[in-house]
Design a protein around this motif. Structure first.
Motif, short mmCIF file in Angstrom:
data_model
loop_
_atom_site.label_atom_id
_atom_site.label_comp_id
_atom_site.label_asym_id
_atom_site.label_seq_id
_atom_site.Cartn_x
_atom_site.Cartn_y
_atom_site.Cartn_z
N GLN A 18 0.97 -1.54 0.07
CA GLN A 18 0.19 -0.09 -0.06
C GLN A 18 0.80 1.38 -0.08
N LEU A 19 2.06 1.64 1.12
CA LEU A 19 2.93 2.71 0.53
C LEU A 19 3.86 2.56 -0.65
N LYS A 20 4.20 1.76 -1.26
CA LYS A 20 4.43 1.49 -2.38
C LYS A 20 3.43 2.31 -3.07
N PHE A 21 2.18 2.02 -3.46
CA PHE A 21 1.09 2.59 -4.23
C PHE A 21 1.14 3.90 -3.78
N LEU A 22 1.22 4.20 -2.68
CA LEU A 22 1.06 5.24 -2.07
C LEU A 22 2.49 6.15 -2.75
N PHE A 23 3.44 5.43 -2.73
CA PHE A 23 4.86 6.34 -3.31
C PHE A 23 4.70 6.38 -4.93
N LEU A 24 4.23 5.43 -5.30
CA LEU A 24 4.32 5.59 -7.42
C LEU A 24 2.42 6.35 -7.84
N GLU A 25 1.60 6.84 -6.46
CA GLU A 25 0.68 7.71 -6.96
C GLU A 25 0.94 9.26 -6.71
N MET A 26 2.23 9.26 -5.62
CA MET A 26 2.21 10.68 -5.14
C MET A 26 4.32 11.03 -6.23
N GLU A 27 4.62 10.37 -6.71
CA GLU A 27 5.61 10.18 -8.18
C GLU A 27 4.34 10.59 -9.16
N GLY A 28 3.55 9.81 -9.06
CA GLY A 28 2.86 10.56 -10.65
C GLY A 28 2.78 11.89 -10.14
N ILE A 29 1.70 12.50 -8.98
CA ILE A 29 1.02 13.43 -8.78
C ILE A 29 2.15 14.50 -9.15
N PHE A 30 4.06 14.37 -8.33
CA PHE A 30 4.72 15.47 -8.84
C PHE A 30 4.82 15.29 -9.89
N ILE A 31 5.34 14.93 -10.76
CA ILE A 31 5.96 14.63 -11.76
C ILE A 31 4.42 15.31 -12.84
N SER A 32 2.87 14.83 -12.81
CA SER A 32 2.37 15.89 -13.60
C SER A 32 2.20 17.06 -13.16
N PHE A 33 3.14 17.50 -11.73
CA PHE A 33 2.98 19.48 -11.08
C PHE A 33 4.10 19.90 -11.91
N MET A 34 5.07 18.96 -12.47
CA MET A 34 6.36 19.47 -12.30
C MET A 34 6.18 19.96 -14.06
N ILE A 35 5.31 19.04 -15.17
CA ILE A 35 4.91 19.29 -16.69
C ILE A 35 4.90 20.50 -16.44
N ALA A 36 3.31 20.79 -15.31
CA ALA A 36 2.47 21.18 -15.50
C ALA A 36 3.21 22.88 -16.02
N PHE A 37 4.01 22.59 -14.58
CA PHE A 37 4.77 24.19 -14.21
C PHE A 37 5.75 24.17 -14.83
N GLY A 38 6.51 23.41 -16.49
CA GLY A 38 7.33 23.26 -17.40
C GLY A 38 6.78 23.97 -18.24
N LEU A 39 5.23 23.32 -18.47
CA LEU A 39 5.32 23.66 -19.45
C LEU A 39 4.69 25.48 -19.50
#
Length: 497
Positions: A18-39
């Motif tokens: 569950q923690l691994k899944f949560l980490f991957l989900e948070m990582e996905g959100i962070f990547i999405s945020f950085m891509i949004a910021f970069g765009l």
């Protein structure tokens, strides 16, 4: 060996998964945020180039952030971007708005060095601008609701969406996203935040598409007294400084860089304030009845946290560690990104056929705003009433920075007190709080639309009486008739530059 669900090793494995899944989900959100910021950053770079190279946009003095927002709006609706989405930009708008208010609170107000007469003029202008803003803030949601009531049914749009217009036009994308999100989460009004941000984006467009011609008309009619001789400064039109030009300072170092960089310290204080704001919002959420609604107004708690931290630093005699000039640049940074992300948060797929009533309402409110700003702006009573008119229009269709941007067209060096008045008008604007409560009550179903509209209109007579009593609604101090022009040829040359 059979492993039962009650086995500690099995349960530990489940927790790890569950923690691994949560980490991957948070990582996905962070990547999405950085891509949004970069765009958004790429759009800003392109906006600077277009603002510089395209003559029409340069002459209209449209900020690069607005140009960037339009480019981002197109990009996000092409379907080519799949690594981030409009919901991420809605979240960014909310966070940037809170950061903006924190930064404003952390910026000390300069001590007044004005004489008594100038001080009275500033107080008068601030009061007049504030209550003219209050007037529009109360009137526009009532008119907006009636517009959608009349035409919304043809497009399947509920009347309640028309109430979002004051948050968008009179306050900007941050407030539109904040109160739209509250309506979504607390009252189940689908896509309210998206509609609010769409109104805000259109407001920014109308701010400059109407505001710049209005300013140039005043120049042509000889109303811009601080521009007639000097014209528009080169850097104002270009949007950047060349090597030889004198430039404004970014502030002073307050930290030894071997210990901590000054920029790091300023952003650390903002992060501290943000966490305090989250704590305040959490405490407020426990208030029965209204807690859930008021806890969503994170920007208010951000501002309070900023004032609290600033107060504590002052008591500890370390207030100087925050540089005022640099702090104002952080406010400018958050505002620029706030504008571009507001445009990029508008998904055409969600708005769909609602775009037609949204545009119609925006046009109606813009016309109403122009009429009120010009009529009352001519009657505040001061030598800078034209500058006040232009600044008021820019503020009531965008934000205070957009109002100041329009003022700089006719007063590049800010020789008048208009910019100061636009900042101080926030004090009388506190009287408009009842309008917010009424709008939320209508949205929640506590008030019927009919009674709600009557309550929205109720404070208008009071505002008008206040304007008369304090003598900020008097005779005309200027008009647009050509007889005010002393040197038509000279002023025409200024307009053509």
């Amino acid at each position: 060996m059979i492993i039962y669900r009650t086995d500690p090793i099995y349960r530990m494995g489940t927790i790890i998964r569950q923690l691994k899944f949560l980490f991957l989900e948070m990582e996905g959100i962070f990547i999405s945020f950085m891509i949004a910021f970069g765009l958004a950053s790429i759009m800003l770079c392109l906006g600077i180039i277009i603002r510089t190279k395209v003559t029409f946009i340069r002459k209209m003095l449209v900020p690069a952030s607005v140009v960037a927002g339009l480019l981002g709006l197109i990009l996000m609706n092409t379907g080519l971007i799949t690594s981030t989405d409009s919901e991420m930009y809605v979240s960014m708008v909310n966070f940037l708005f809170t950061i903006t208010f924190i930064s404003i609170a952390l910026t000390s107000s300069p001590k007044s060095k004005t004489s008594g007469s100038i001080g009275k003029s500033i107080a008068k202008g601030s009061l007049g601008l504030g209550f003219h803003w209050n007037l529009l803030y109360a009137l526009t949601p009532a008119v907006g609701a009636l517009v959608i009531l009349g035409i919304g049914g043809f497009f399947g749009m509920d009347t309640v969406y028309g109430l979002l217009i004051p948050f968008a036009f009179a306050q900007g994308p941050g407030q539109a996203a904040t109160f739209g999100t509250i309506m979504e989460q607390q009252y189940g009004i689908v896509d309210a935040a998206t509609v609010g941000i769409t109104f805000a984006a259109i407001g920014f467009l109308f701010c400059f598409l109407v505001g710049v011609p209005l300013a140039k008309l005043g120049i042509k009619r000889g109303l811009a007294k601080n521009l007639a001789k000097s014209g528009i400064d080169g850097y104002v039109e270009r949007g950047y400084y060349v090597k030889e030009e004198k430039r404004e300072s970014l502030g002073n170092e307050t930290m030894y860089s071997g210990n901590m960089d000054t920029m790091t310290f300023h952003f650390a204080i903002i992060g501290l304030c943000f966490m305090l704001a989250l704590g305040m919002a959490q405490v407020v959420s426990f208030i029965p009845g209204v807690g859930a609604t008021f806890s969503g107004m994170l920007f208010i708690y951000g501002m309070l946290a900023g004032y609290l931290v600033k107060f504590i630093m002052k008591k500890l005699s370390i207030e100087h560690m925050l540089d005022n000039t640099f702090q104002s640049k952080i406010t400018g940074w958050s505002t620029d990104y706030l504008v571009v992300t507001s445009f990029m948060a508008v998904p055409f797929s969600v708005i769909g056929v609602w775009m037609v009533p949204i545009i119609i309402e925006a046009i109606v409110i813009t016309i109403l705003t122009i009429v009120i700003c010009v009529y009352f702006g001519q009657r505040i009573g001061g030598e800078n009433d034209f500058e006040r008119t232009v600044g008021l229009y820019g503020t009531t269709t965008g934000t205070v920075p957009s109002g100041i941007a329009l003022v700089r067209i006719i007063d590049p060096s800010l020789r008048t007190s208009t910019a100061v008045e636009l900042g101080l008008m926030n004090v009388p604007m506190i009287a408009s709080y009842g309008t917010v409560v009424t709008i939320l009550a209508i949205a929640s179903g506590t008030l019927s639309l009919t009674i709600g509209i009557l309550l929205l209109l109720a404070p208008i007579p009071i505002y008008l009486i206040i304007l008369k009593v304090f003598n900020v609604w008097g005779r005309k101090t200027y008009n647009f008739k050509p007889k005010n022009v002393e040197n038509v040829e000279e002023l025409k040359s200024v307009v053509s530059k």
